[in-house]
Design a protein around this motif. Structure first.
Motif, PDB file in Angstrom:
ATOM      1  N   LYS A   1     -21.934 -42.680  57.647  1.00 14.66           N
ATOM      2  CA  LYS A   1     -21.399 -41.767  58.660  1.00 14.66           C
ATOM      3  C   LYS A   1     -20.333 -40.875  58.017  1.00 14.66           C
ATOM      4  CE  LYS A   1     -20.135 -44.882  61.676  1.00 14.66           C
ATOM      5  NZ  LYS A   1     -19.580 -45.454  62.941  1.00 14.66           N
ATOM      6  N   ILE A   2     -20.571 -39.579  58.057  1.00  6.60           N
ATOM      7  CA  ILE A   2     -19.662 -38.620  57.427  1.00  6.60           C
ATOM      8  C   ILE A   2     -19.116 -37.679  58.495  1.00  6.60           C
ATOM      9  CG2 ILE A   2     -19.435 -36.783  55.731  1.00  6.60           C
ATOM     10  CD1 ILE A   2     -21.576 -38.070  54.086  1.00  6.60           C
ATOM     11  N   MET A   3     -17.796 -37.604  58.578  1.00  4.80           N
ATOM     12  CA  MET A   3     -17.137 -36.727  59.539  1.00  4.80           C
ATOM     13  C   MET A   3     -16.349 -35.643  58.822  1.00  4.80           C
ATOM     14  SD  MET A   3     -14.232 -37.609  62.464  1.00  4.80           S
ATOM     15  CE  MET A   3     -15.390 -38.386  63.601  1.00  4.80           C
TER      16      MET A   3
ATOM     17  N   ALA B   1     -30.748 -32.100  62.576  1.00  2.00           N
ATOM     18  CA  ALA B   1     -30.618 -33.147  63.594  1.00  2.00           C
ATOM     19  C   ALA B   1     -29.759 -32.778  64.795  1.00  2.00           C
ATOM     20  CB  ALA B   1     -30.047 -34.417  62.941  1.00  2.00           C
ATOM     21  N   GLY B   2     -29.173 -31.588  64.806  1.00  2.00           N
ATOM     22  CA  GLY B   2     -28.273 -31.225  65.898  1.00  2.00           C
ATOM     23  C   GLY B   2     -28.980 -30.707  67.129  1.00  2.00           C
ATOM     24  N   ILE B   3     -28.193 -30.408  68.163  1.00  2.00           N
ATOM     25  CA  ILE B   3     -28.736 -29.885  69.414  1.00  2.00           C
ATOM     26  C   ILE B   3     -27.708 -28.939  70.031  1.00  2.00           C
ATOM     27  CG2 ILE B   3     -27.820 -31.696  70.933  1.00  2.00           C
ATOM     28  CD1 ILE B   3     -30.576 -31.644  72.374  1.00  2.00           C
TER      29      ILE B   3
ATOM     30  N   HIS C   1     -30.108 -38.243  59.516  1.00  2.00           N
ATOM     31  CA  HIS C   1     -30.649 -38.975  60.663  1.00  2.00           C
ATOM     32  C   HIS C   1     -30.021 -38.597  62.007  1.00  2.00           C
ATOM     33  CE1 HIS C   1     -32.355 -42.493  58.055  1.00  2.00           C
ATOM     34  NE2 HIS C   1     -33.127 -41.428  58.074  1.00  2.00           N
ATOM     35  N   ASN C   2     -28.855 -37.975  61.958  1.00  3.65           N
ATOM     36  CA  ASN C   2     -28.181 -37.663  63.214  1.00  3.65           C
ATOM     37  C   ASN C   2     -27.085 -36.641  62.944  1.00  3.65           C
ATOM     38  OD1 ASN C   2     -25.608 -38.419  65.046  1.00  3.65           O
ATOM     39  ND2 ASN C   2     -27.464 -38.776  66.222  1.00  3.65           N
ATOM     40  N   PHE C   3     -26.792 -35.815  63.933  1.00  6.28           N
ATOM     41  CA  PHE C   3     -25.667 -34.885  63.822  1.00  6.28           C
ATOM     42  C   PHE C   3     -25.076 -34.683  65.206  1.00  6.28           C
ATOM     43  CE2 PHE C   3     -23.623 -30.785  64.149  1.00  6.28           C
ATOM     44  CZ  PHE C   3     -22.849 -30.739  63.007  1.00  6.28           C
TER      45      PHE C   3
ATOM     46  N   MET D   1     -19.892 -34.881  63.005  1.00  7.53           N
ATOM     47  CA  MET D   1     -20.236 -36.081  62.239  1.00  7.53           C
ATOM     48  C   MET D   1     -21.748 -36.202  62.109  1.00  7.53           C
ATOM     49  SD  MET D   1     -18.717 -39.956  62.425  1.00  7.53           S
ATOM     50  CE  MET D   1     -19.439 -40.543  63.951  1.00  7.53           C
ATOM     51  N   SER D   2     -22.186 -36.707  60.974  1.00  2.64           N
ATOM     52  CA  SER D   2     -23.611 -36.877  60.706  1.00  2.64           C
ATOM     53  C   SER D   2     -23.870 -38.255  60.097  1.00  2.64           C
ATOM     54  CB  SER D   2     -24.096 -35.784  59.749  1.00  2.64           C
ATOM     55  OG  SER D   2     -25.488 -35.896  59.517  1.00  2.64           O
TER      56      SER D   2
END
Length: 341
Positions: A104-106, A291-293, A319-321, A335-336
């Protein structure tokens, strides 16, 4: 033709003329991202307005569709070009995967934890620290970090690079993974900078950059856009764009010295439609794009502006943003979840 019909015909022609100006400006703005600000710095201002120009053209598109006029084709084509060939302003779908092996990177511009009271709200610094603790990123990149006993974060490894020996503010990187190398690019004649750390995760050594490019010091709440200040404003923007270009060139030169896996976090002080972004994101993945919205709005502006980014090399999995909505700074934290395996 009746007088009413003539009036409507004239109004439609006038609106289409205005529409044509906004469509042409947006189209030109797209392609200015291929031109260095050092060439014609004043043109770079247009890249800041791309999100606004997209909204205006979309409004014209809807208007002509409702009116059943073929004029909608002009804005439709320009918007389609942007959708197909340039970074998205708006994302309708997201990616949401969570694996134990994710990192997890912020990235967060904390505006020096409100030390200089940019807002009268009490306890901003403590709220930011608590927010970070709650989200618990494995790697944390902070811009405009102010170092004091009240702003310390409990990470086993960290690197803080003050801009000068007299100051307690600068860039900071915090990591749950061992740091085996670190450094600062030391941008000249600027309060901004770029720093990096090399961390060890399993068999991998990964470079993490924290990049904070030159601020354009553009504040629509305080700025007087009238005739008296227009020349001063344009001059400041031109100098800011040139400094950003020089800093990007210095960064890209430094980046070539690293051939392994990498992540670039930071506040670019420019949009995804700029030359700055195009250079930095070349041959990389943008975590928001993957991965964002929604709009990914990361700066408290009167229309959606995304100037904070997390970029990775092309082999790394995103995998996620998420862009958080906490109004504890003039920036929103991002964060991603990233996987290097």
């Amino acid at each position: 033709m009746s007088r009413h019909q003539k009036k409507n015909s004239f109004l439609n022609k006038l609106l289409y003329f205005v529409n044509s100006i906004f469509a042409a400006t947006l189209l030109l703005s797209y392609f200015l991202s291929f031109v260095s600000p050092k060439t014609v710095p004043v043109f770079s201002v247009a890249s800041l307005a791309v999100p606004f120009l997209i909204f205006v053209n979309f409004a014209f598109l809807l208007y002509w569709v409702i009116k059943l006029k073929k004029y909608f084709i002009l804005s439709g084509i320009v918007l389609l070009i942007g959708w197909l060939f340039f970074p998205p302003l708006l994302k309708f779908t997201k990616k949401n995967i969570a694996l134990n092996s994710d990192v997890k990177i912020m990235s967060y511009n904390v505006r020096m934890f409100n030390v200089y009271k940019w807002t009268e709200e009490e306890g901003i610094g403590e709220k930011i620290i608590q927010f970070i603790k709650d989200k618990d990123p494995d790697i944390l990149a902070i811009q405009e970090y102010y170092h004091s006993k009240d702003t310390q974060l409990k990470y086993p490894y960290h690197y803080f690079a003050p801009k000068s020996k007299k100051n307690n503010f600068g860039l900071a990187l915090f990591s749950k993974y061992k740091i085996i190398n670190k450094g600062s690019l030391n941008f000249k004649n600027s309060a901004n900078n770029a720093i990096f750390i090399d961390i060890v995760k399993g068999k991998d050594t990964i470079r993490i950059y924290n990049l904070h490019l030159q601020s354009l010091k553009l504040n629509p709440q305080k700025e007087n856009f009238g005739e008296a200040n227009s020349e001063k404003l344009i001059g400041r923007l031109k100098r800011g764009f040139i400094q950003q270009a020089n800093q990007v060139e210095q960064f890209l030169k430094h980046e070539t010295t690293w051939k392994g896996k990498k992540v670039i976090c930071g506040d670019f002080n420019n949009t995804a439609f700029s030359w700055v972004y195009r250079q930095l994101a070349k041959n990389k993945k943008d975590a928001f794009n993957v991965a964002g919205i929604n709009f990914g709005k990361s700066y408290n502006y009167f229309f959606p502006v995304r100037i904070d980014f997390i970029l990775t090399d092309t082999k790394t999995k995103i995998h996620n943003f998420k862009t958080y909505s906490e109004k504890l700074s003039d920036h929103y934290p991002i964060m991603s979840r990233i996987n290097f395996e």
